[in-house]
Design an enzyme around this catalytic site. Structure first.
Site, short mmCIF file in Angstrom:
data_model
loop_
_atom_site.label_atom_id
_atom_site.label_comp_id
_atom_site.label_asym_id
_atom_site.label_seq_id
_atom_site.Cartn_x
_atom_site.Cartn_y
_atom_site.Cartn_z
N GLN A 254 0.79 -1.11 -0.04
CA GLN A 254 0.11 -0.08 0.12
C GLN A 254 0.89 1.25 0.09
O GLN A 254 1.85 1.31 0.89
CB GLN A 254 -0.82 0.03 1.27
CG GLN A 254 -1.98 -0.99 1.18
CD GLN A 254 -2.92 -0.86 0.14
OE1 GLN A 254 -3.27 0.00 -0.75
NE2 GLN A 254 -3.51 -2.03 -0.02
N TYR A 295 -6.53 -12.68 -3.56
CA TYR A 295 -5.90 -11.80 -4.04
C TYR A 295 -4.75 -11.13 -2.96
O TYR A 295 -4.75 -9.70 -2.97
CB TYR A 295 -6.54 -10.63 -4.67
CG TYR A 295 -7.46 -10.99 -5.86
CD1 TYR A 295 -6.94 -11.32 -7.10
CD2 TYR A 295 -8.78 -11.30 -5.46
CE1 TYR A 295 -7.85 -11.81 -7.96
CE2 TYR A 295 -9.75 -11.70 -6.27
CZ TYR A 295 -9.38 -11.98 -7.29
OH TYR A 295 -10.19 -12.45 -8.53
N GLU A 324 -2.70 -15.73 -3.84
CA GLU A 324 -1.93 -14.69 -4.54
C GLU A 324 -1.57 -15.42 -5.48
O GLU A 324 -0.64 -16.45 -5.62
CB GLU A 324 -1.09 -14.17 -3.49
CG GLU A 324 -0.22 -13.26 -4.05
CD GLU A 324 -0.68 -12.04 -4.90
OE1 GLU A 324 -0.16 -11.78 -5.90
OE2 GLU A 324 -1.76 -11.42 -4.37
N ASP A 365 -9.15 -8.30 -2.45
CA ASP A 365 -8.69 -7.24 -3.07
C ASP A 365 -8.17 -7.32 -4.52
O ASP A 365 -6.82 -7.30 -4.43
CB ASP A 365 -7.56 -6.65 -1.86
CG ASP A 365 -7.12 -5.14 -2.20
OD1 ASP A 365 -7.66 -4.70 -3.40
OD2 ASP A 365 -6.22 -5.00 -1.77
N CYS A 392 -9.88 -0.67 -6.27
CA CYS A 392 -9.15 0.37 -6.39
C CYS A 392 -9.59 1.45 -7.85
O CYS A 392 -9.23 2.21 -8.12
CB CYS A 392 -7.90 0.28 -6.61
SG CYS A 392 -7.07 -0.93 -7.86
#
Length: 437
Positions: A254, A295, A324, A365, A392
């Protein structure tokens, strides 16, 4: 070029359509996804004005004409929107594509982004007016917040930010970078680097700066390979709560310095409330308490998810499965959370989900392209009691949320996090729960 000074759209139907190069005066009505404002031309058609804000009256030049819409650039601000301030980023003021909301008053950003998210959910997701109120998840500071910066290197070896819509670079620091982060890297007297390289500068939670070179990735893709380490170890140390992650400077993390703690706190709080409510409605406890972190990257959300499962179920055998695609990220998470019952699986989420044990709760995510209908449907088929979907990109988030509604889930909570101040980008959080049966 023709001139049309009438901002009144009522007479537009009798006027000829505009052409590229025409200049007109328009009033901006509302914000659009992508940092644009939506106005109406004298001929009645929609025009997207880059940098336009609700309340602006602008002289614009038409740059694109399509059947259903047009695009324009600002020539002059006739009347400023109450949201408009002077461009706060020195790089963006010279044309860099970094801070396309640098001319928006910080207090107005949240309002505009919430409006954009609702518009996408209603227009693209085709969801009704019964959506929950959009909450705000503020993150401070609004300048000097970015811990990771990717820069281009020009033919002379100078690093800089790319000019919007161009491959040219500006050697001017962006206001997003942490104070001092780009000292000696961007600007007068800066160092020289390998021409054509991608330069990654990262400051980790210990304050150490890492500067590495990598190859430039294709648009929308990320390269994780480091070609040269120029400063620091190239491995960032990131501490979140009781857990410490060690990951390469090129790996995803992040960007906002407060995002890891703020986002994990949001997951913990939202899921606790949702699972407590679900428990009150159930007569039989689940045989096991499993969470999916999809994810999952390096497993940022896994500890919070595990804590909530243990507290809500009272079971010591609660566990989390993180899926992932990046093998490197999964390895970093596996090392950081070795003492926790978190299993890391590497692969495509859509392929892995049907093989996983049924979850009590899910956090996902996905990347900017979203999870997609197939993946959402597969998760919903496992009947989790609560899901937190993070996005996002508001357009793909809206499509994914529509898929949840089609799969028997609805939004219980909805929020916009201010994770990208000074830009049109936003991070959306949605808490989804099953429809009443």
């Amino acid at each position: 070029m023709t001139e049309n000074n009438s901002p009144d759209s009522s007479a537009g139907a009798e006027q000829s359509s505009v052409e590229v190069g025409d200049r007109v005066t328009v009033g901006v009505d509302r914000p659009a996804h992508g940092g644009e404002g939506i106005a109406q031309l004298p001929d009645g058609r929609i025009v997207f004005v880059r940098g336009g804000l609700p309340g602006d009256v602008l002289r614009v030049e038409i740059t694109k004409v399509k059947k259903r819409f047009t695009a324009a650039r600002i020539i002059d601000v006739v009347q400023s929107s109450p949201h408009r301030v002077g461009q706060r980023c020195p790089a963006a003021a010279r044309g860099a594509g970094c801070c396309d909301y640098g001319h928006v008053a910080p207090a107005s950003e949240d309002e505009l982004k919430r409006a954009v998210l609702l518009d996408q959910l209603r227009r693209i997701g085709r969801l009704g007016d019964d959506l929950p109120a959009v909450e705000s998840i503020p993150l401070e500071p609004v300048t000097g917040w970015r811990t990771r910066v990717r820069l281009g290197v020009d033919a002379t070896g100078h690093a800089g930010t790319r000019i919007a819509g161009s491959h040219y670079l500006l050697s001017i620091p962006c206001m997003q970078a942490l104070p001092g982060m780009l000292d000696g890297i961007v600007g007068p007297g800066s160092a020289r680097f390998t021409p054509g390289a991608e330069l990654i500068v990262a400051v980790d939670s210990t304050g150490a700066r890492h500067v590495v070179e990598s190859r430039r990735a294709a648009r929308g893709r990320r390269t994780e390979a480091i070609r040269r380490t120029l400063e620091g170890s190239g491995v960032c140390t990131e501490k979140v709560g009781e857990h410490t992650y060690h990951l390469p400077a090129t790996a995803f993390w992040q960007a906002h310095e407060k995002a890891p703690e703020t986002f994990t706190a949001t997951v913990r709080s939202w899921l606790t409330g949702a699972l407590d409510h679900a428990a009150d409605a159930e007569t039989d406890a689940p045989a096991a308490s499993v969470g999916w972190d999809l994810y999952g990257g390096a497993g940022l959300f896994a500890p919070a998810l595990l804590d909530v499962l243990r507290d809500s179920s009272g079971r010591a055998d609660a566990s989390v499965i993180s899926v992932e695609q990046s093998r490197m990220a999964a390895e970093c998470g596996r090392a950081a959370l070795a003492e926790l019952p978190v299993e890391f699986r590497t692969g495509e989420v859509a392929a892995e989900v049907p093989q996983l044990p049924a979850p009590s709760a899910v956090v996902l995510d996905p990347p900017r392209i979203g999870a997609g209908t197939e993946t959402v449907s597969a998760i919903a088929a496992a009947h989790p009691a609560a899901v937190i979907h993070v996005g996002c990109d508001p357009a793909t988030f809206a499509r994914d949320i529509a898929a949840w509604y089609s799969s028997g889930y609805h939004l219980s909570r909805l929020a916009v996090a201010g994770a990208f101040p000074g830009t049109h980008h936003l991070e959306a959080f949605g808490l989804l729960v099953p429809d009443a049966r």
